[in-house]
Design an enzyme around this catalytic site. Structure first.
Site, mmCIF file in Angstrom:
data_model
loop_
_atom_site.group_PDB
_atom_site.id
_atom_site.type_symbol
_atom_site.label_atom_id
_atom_site.label_comp_id
_atom_site.label_asym_id
_atom_site.label_seq_id
_atom_site.Cartn_x
_atom_site.Cartn_y
_atom_site.Cartn_z
ATOM 1 N N LYS A 167 24.139 87.005 101.099
ATOM 2 C CA LYS A 167 24.286 88.246 100.144
ATOM 3 C C LYS A 167 25.101 89.417 100.974
ATOM 4 O O LYS A 167 25.875 89.811 100.268
ATOM 5 C CB LYS A 167 22.828 88.791 99.974
ATOM 6 C CG LYS A 167 21.889 87.868 99.297
ATOM 7 C CD LYS A 167 20.564 88.405 99.054
ATOM 8 C CE LYS A 167 19.787 88.875 100.428
ATOM 9 N NZ LYS A 167 19.439 87.936 101.325
ATOM 10 N N ARG B 98 11.507 83.223 107.520
ATOM 11 C CA ARG B 98 12.689 83.181 106.289
ATOM 12 C C ARG B 98 12.745 82.045 105.642
ATOM 13 O O ARG B 98 13.061 81.887 104.341
ATOM 14 C CB ARG B 98 14.057 83.692 106.939
ATOM 15 C CG ARG B 98 13.839 85.269 107.392
ATOM 16 C CD ARG B 98 15.241 85.681 108.327
ATOM 17 N NE ARG B 98 15.306 87.052 107.980
ATOM 18 C CZ ARG B 98 14.778 88.239 108.425
ATOM 19 N NH1 ARG B 98 13.743 87.924 108.984
ATOM 20 N NH2 ARG B 98 15.300 89.343 108.198
ATOM 21 N N ASN C 222 26.008 79.655 96.058
ATOM 22 C CA ASN C 222 27.188 79.984 97.282
ATOM 23 C C ASN C 222 27.455 78.858 98.337
ATOM 24 O O ASN C 222 27.056 78.778 99.443
ATOM 25 C CB ASN C 222 26.152 81.103 98.115
ATOM 26 C CG ASN C 222 27.410 81.711 99.182
ATOM 27 O OD1 ASN C 222 28.651 81.457 99.075
ATOM 28 N ND2 ASN C 222 27.147 82.319 100.294
ATOM 29 N N GLY D 257 20.006 84.878 104.710
ATOM 30 C CA GLY D 257 20.864 83.812 105.494
ATOM 31 C C GLY D 257 21.706 83.099 104.214
ATOM 32 O O GLY D 257 22.799 82.361 104.679
ATOM 33 N N ARG E 119 24.438 82.933 112.558
ATOM 34 C CA ARG E 119 24.280 84.425 112.353
ATOM 35 C C ARG E 119 24.035 84.797 113.927
ATOM 36 O O ARG E 119 24.335 86.148 113.963
ATOM 37 C CB ARG E 119 23.565 85.169 111.175
ATOM 38 C CG ARG E 119 23.724 86.401 110.910
ATOM 39 C CD ARG E 119 23.232 86.875 109.732
ATOM 40 N NE ARG E 119 21.825 87.035 109.752
ATOM 41 C CZ ARG E 119 20.910 87.403 108.593
ATOM 42 N NH1 ARG E 119 21.751 87.897 107.482
ATOM 43 N NH2 ARG E 119 19.639 87.218 108.689
ATOM 44 N N ARG F 191 19.506 96.010 113.931
ATOM 45 C CA ARG F 191 19.965 94.877 114.880
ATOM 46 C C ARG F 191 21.288 95.283 115.488
ATOM 47 O O ARG F 191 21.647 96.463 115.104
ATOM 48 C CB ARG F 191 20.494 93.645 113.763
ATOM 49 C CG ARG F 191 19.316 92.962 113.207
ATOM 50 C CD ARG F 191 20.114 92.009 112.115
ATOM 51 N NE ARG F 191 18.805 91.292 111.690
ATOM 52 C CZ ARG F 191 18.880 90.913 110.185
ATOM 53 N NH1 ARG F 191 20.096 91.086 109.453
ATOM 54 N NH2 ARG F 191 18.026 90.118 109.681
HETATM 55 N N1 LIG Z 1 12.599 94.838 97.902
HETATM 56 C C1 LIG Z 1 13.500 95.093 98.707
HETATM 57 N N2 LIG Z 1 13.931 94.098 99.583
HETATM 58 C C2 LIG Z 1 15.058 94.426 100.295
HETATM 59 C C3 LIG Z 1 15.400 95.953 100.360
HETATM 60 N N3 LIG Z 1 16.624 96.004 101.212
HETATM 61 C C4 LIG Z 1 16.560 94.690 101.805
HETATM 62 N N4 LIG Z 1 15.742 93.974 101.202
HETATM 63 C C5 LIG Z 1 15.635 92.383 101.339
HETATM 64 O O1 LIG Z 1 14.929 92.154 102.653
HETATM 65 C C6 LIG Z 1 15.318 90.977 103.092
HETATM 66 C C7 LIG Z 1 15.538 90.878 104.686
HETATM 67 O O2 LIG Z 1 16.745 91.916 104.882
HETATM 68 P P1 LIG Z 1 17.267 91.965 106.136
HETATM 69 O O3 LIG Z 1 16.166 92.457 107.192
HETATM 70 O O4 LIG Z 1 18.423 92.816 105.935
HETATM 71 O O5 LIG Z 1 17.465 90.473 106.713
HETATM 72 P P2 LIG Z 1 18.447 89.479 106.071
HETATM 73 O O6 LIG Z 1 18.231 89.202 104.775
HETATM 74 O O7 LIG Z 1 18.105 88.202 106.828
HETATM 75 O O8 LIG Z 1 19.785 90.035 106.188
HETATM 76 C C8 LIG Z 1 16.303 90.345 102.248
HETATM 77 O O9 LIG Z 1 15.751 89.395 101.341
HETATM 78 C C9 LIG Z 1 16.835 91.594 101.685
HETATM 79 O O10 LIG Z 1 17.456 91.183 100.223
HETATM 80 C C10 LIG Z 1 14.942 96.873 99.569
HETATM 81 O O11 LIG Z 1 15.417 98.062 99.563
HETATM 82 N N5 LIG Z 1 13.866 96.425 98.666
HETATM 83 N N1 LIG Z 2 29.674 80.399 101.314
HETATM 84 C C1 LIG Z 2 29.281 80.163 102.695
HETATM 85 N N2 LIG Z 2 29.527 79.142 103.410
HETATM 86 C C2 LIG Z 2 29.355 79.265 104.667
HETATM 87 N N3 LIG Z 2 28.835 80.217 105.355
HETATM 88 C C3 LIG Z 2 28.395 81.353 104.735
HETATM 89 C C4 LIG Z 2 28.849 81.495 103.323
HETATM 90 N N4 LIG Z 2 28.360 82.624 102.833
HETATM 91 C C5 LIG Z 2 28.015 83.189 103.979
HETATM 92 N N5 LIG Z 2 27.910 82.496 104.913
HETATM 93 C C6 LIG Z 2 27.644 82.893 106.414
HETATM 94 O O1 LIG Z 2 26.210 82.730 106.440
HETATM 95 C C7 LIG Z 2 25.595 83.793 107.306
HETATM 96 C C8 LIG Z 2 24.474 84.475 106.600
HETATM 97 O O2 LIG Z 2 25.110 85.365 105.845
HETATM 98 P P1 LIG Z 2 24.523 86.754 105.636
HETATM 99 O O3 LIG Z 2 25.746 87.411 104.566
HETATM 100 O O4 LIG Z 2 24.244 87.420 106.614
HETATM 101 O O5 LIG Z 2 23.115 86.535 104.706
HETATM 102 P P2 LIG Z 2 22.158 87.494 104.027
HETATM 103 O O6 LIG Z 2 22.670 88.933 104.023
HETATM 104 O O7 LIG Z 2 21.969 86.872 102.692
HETATM 105 O O8 LIG Z 2 21.161 87.179 104.890
HETATM 106 C C9 LIG Z 2 26.619 84.629 107.922
HETATM 107 O O9 LIG Z 2 27.140 84.057 109.028
HETATM 108 C C10 LIG Z 2 27.834 84.256 106.850
HETATM 109 O O10 LIG Z 2 29.250 84.263 107.684
#
Ligand SMILES: Nc1nc2c(ncn2[C@@H]2O[C@H](COP(=O)(O)OP(=O)(O)O)[C@@H](O)[C@H]2O)c(=O)[nH]1
Ligand SMILES: Nc1ncnc2c1ncn2[C@@H]1O[C@H](COP(=O)(O)OP(=O)(O)O)[C@@H](O)[C@H]1O
Length: 608
Positions: free
Chosen positions: A35, A167, A190, A32, A156, A63
């Site tokens: 990234k 998380r 960020n 969140g 999100r 998702r």
């Molecule tokens: N170790 C590892 N972590 C990963 C990989 N791909 C994604 N992640 C991590 O898994 C976590 C969960 O990712 P995701 O299910 O997409 O959920 P989100 O981060 O909430 O968008 C995040 O911290 C990602 O950085 C991978 O290939 N290896």
């Molecule tokens: N600098 C920021 N300020 C406010 N909202 C942000 C910022 N960067 C990202 N977001 C928002 O935060 C939410 C989570 O971002 P996301 O890229 O899905 O995170 P992650 O991939 O790390 O889990 C999204 O709705 C995104 O638009």
């Protein structure tokens, strides 16, 4: 690429501070934090062509909107375990109760191809990558506060209450890993998306250039300020005795000081129960490096400003190195910078040697486009049904007038309405050019028939138009996209939309159905653009909409009746196929940050 630039085998640890080929850019941080958003920007930014996103494997369920092979490779637990056993992962970890892993082969292939691999992994993955000695820059993205992190996750709308809680809890541990010496190279707070994206893009340029991290980019100690009993208890549970979480509490470091250190407005940082604020605390002002001090003084923007204003002799040698390399790269790669817009010849240089596939190449616009692309130094795959016309085109493009090398032109007899024939094109291309695939697709094949009125039209003509204009376009596009995805190299799709994609010409004379197919092509063009953005790939999509062009189109429409065709084309001074080919060149010549979406061109005399 020489052996020194290839990815080292797992376990080997080369000197990761030497100038090698591109490095992996590892983006880490709590769920969140942004990234995905930051990576998406990076992958559609000016350096996109030199970056390739590493698509992870996961056992998590997809998702809504996530696409297998684009966002993740969604696999079963069994398949994942099998991958671990076979040693296919560069790193893998259990994160938030699911398995995630990075393909060793994919990262290796990316680096070998001269691109920087962009990885989104959790802290465990980052540790493994560091340990494996992969040349990499490791970036930790931190949220301004836990409260803000929770707000972003909630905004999100992807998590259940349970996975949200998990998380947030994991975030504390992840943030504490910032204090593991030598694990991360950069810390990005960020708070301001634009500024953070700009800083990540700067780091990505270093990864592309194979430069090591600048020293001192992660402060000696990173504190995570908890407010109140609830937060401190949670930190204690998650962090263990020497956890930095909660050390400040409401005591030693005030939240106001923390806010100032993190470059935030005090009002924004005012804590609520259970929230946390991150501060970066250099261990004593005297000892801290200029970069660490810049972190402490402000946001990444302030840090960049400080770097920009530093006298040249104080710049890190690596910084100068990077600038020199960037200068060289810009000269080599042609104009990817802002200055390039409008300079067609210079913009086209970036496409030299790339492969353009043109459908409907046997006449008119397709023919002229092949010729123009050949002159511009691209390799051309000319696709059409009529073999003899392709042979004539070959003669022309290899003649002195155009000057293509024989090996750069590949005529292929193929009917775009035949799925098997279209799907076979990438194999034919690879056989001819083992290093290549479709970089540019010009979807030009299309036809009209004049017996297509809705009152008494001929079904066969309707089917022919739908098959060629819509399905042929879609199948060729899918073929090209899959080929680009296979190589993780995203180019340009240009569709001949036509003026009939914008208005309905001669409806009484049967133009309705043709326009219907062209409206579909316009929808496909815009939809493809949106899919590309949603899929986070830097593909560019353009439509070109010429009015009357003097081609065989009107003869085909009149089932070979030349005089009927002449009646149309002699009614005004028509556009020439080369005019449309020039529009194709202009679309391609645009700098990477610019996407030409639709060009409408009419003969000056054309009314509608
Ligand atoms: N170790 C590892 N972590 C990963 C990989 N791909 C994604 N992640 C991590 O898994 C976590 C969960 O990712 P995701 O299910 O997409 O959920 P989100 O981060 O909430 O968008 C995040 O911290 C990602 O950085 C991978 O290939 N290896
Ligand atoms: N600098 C920021 N300020 C406010 N909202 C942000 C910022 N960067 C990202 N977001 C928002 O935060 C939410 C989570 O971002 P996301 O890229 O899905 O995170 P992650 O991939 O790390 O889990 C999204 O709705 C995104 O638009």
């Amino acid at each position: 690429m020489g052996a020194e630039q290839s990815t080292p085998a797992e376990g080997q640890a080369p000197d990761s501070n030497t100038l090698t080929g591109p490095r992996a850019l590892v983006v880490c941080g709590p769920s969140g934090v942004g990234k995905g958003t930051l990576i998406k920007r990076l992958m559609s930014g000016p350096d996109a062509a030199k970056l390739a996103f590493s698509v992870s494997h996961t056992t998590r369920k997809a998702r809504d909107g996530e696409v297998d092979g684009i966002h993740y490779h969604f696999v079963s637990k069994e398949d994942f375990q099998e991958g671990i056993a076979a040693g296919r992962f560069l790193e893998h970890a259990e994160v938030h109760a699911n398995l995630y892993g990075t393909s060793k082969q994919a990262v290796q292939d990316t680096l070998t191809s001269g691109k920087a691999a962009v990885l989104d992994v959790d802290v465990q993955g980052a540790r493994q990558i560091r340990k494996a000695g992969v040349p990499a820059l490791l970036v930790f993205v931190a949220p301004p506060s836990l409260e803000e992190l929770e707000r972003r996750l909630r905004g999100r709308g992807t998590e259940t209450p349970v996975s949200m809680e998990r998380r947030i809890q994991n975030a504390r541990d992840e943030i504490s890993s910032l204090n593991e010496r030598g694990l991360f190279d950069y810390l990005l707070l960020n708070d301001d998306l634009e500024a953070t994206a700009a800083e990540l893009s700067r780091i990505a340029q270093r990864a592309i250039a194979g430069l090591p991290a600048e020293p001192g980019q992660v402060p000696d100690e990173v504190r995570f300020e908890e407010d109140g009993e609830e937060g401190a208890a949670a930190a204690g549970a998650a962090g263990g005795a020497d956890s930095v979480l909660g050390i400040g509490g409401s005591g030693s470091t005030s939240n106001a000081a923390a806010a100032a250190a993190a470059g935030m407005q005090a009002a924004e940082a005012l804590p609520t129960v259970g929230s946390g604020t991150i501060s970066t605390v250099p261990k004593g002002a005297q000892q801290s490096s200029p970069a660490a001090a810049a972190h402490a003084q402000g946001s990444p923007v302030a840090q960049q400003r400080q770097q920009q204003s530093a006298p040249a002799q104080q710049q890190q040698p690596q910084q100068q190195e990077l600038e020199q390399q960037q200068e060289q790269e810009q000269q080599l790669a042609g104009p990817s910078g802002a200055a390039a817009g409008g300079d067609v010849a210079a913009g086209l240089d970036a496409w030299r040697g790339k492969v353009a596939l043109v459908t409907g190449a046997s006449s008119g616009i397709g023919w002229a486009v092949c010729e123009a692309l050949g002159r511009a130094g691209l390799r051309v795959v000319a696709v059409a049904r009529r073999r003899e016309r392709l042979q004539e085109l070959q003669q022309l493009v290899l003649s002195a007038a155009v000057g293509m090398a024989p090996s750069d032109f590949l005529p292929v007899v193929c009917d775009v309405t035949k799925e098997a024939e279209v799907s076979a094109l990438p194999k034919i291309i690879v056989k001819h050019w083992p290093d290549a695939g479709v970089d540019v697709l010009v979807n030009n094949a299309g036809l009209s028939r004049n017996d297509a009125s809705l009152f008494d039209g001929n079904t066969a003509s309707w089917v022919e138009m739908v098959s060629t204009n819509i399905l042929g376009n879609a199948m060729a596009t899918r073929m090209a996209l899959q080929d680009m995805r296979r190589r993780n190299s995203w180019g340009h799709v240009i569709n001949m939309v036509g003026l009939s994609g914008h208005r309905i010409p001669d409806a009484p004379a049967g133009g309705t159905f043709f326009a219907a197919t062209k409206f579909a092509v316009r929808a496909i063009t815009e939809g493809l653009r949106q899919e590309a953005r949603a899929n986070k790939v830097p593909l560019r999509v353009s439509g070109i909409s010429p009015g009357l062009v003097e081609t065989e189109f009107f003869t085909v429409r009149a089932f070979g009746d030349e005089s009927a065709a002449k009646a149309v084309t002699s009614s005004m001074q028509c556009l020439q196929p080369s005019d449309v080919a020039n529009a194709v060149l202009w679309c391609l010549s645009a700098p990477p940050y610019m996407e030409v979406n639709d060009i409408v061109i009419r003969p000056t005399q054309q009314m509608i």
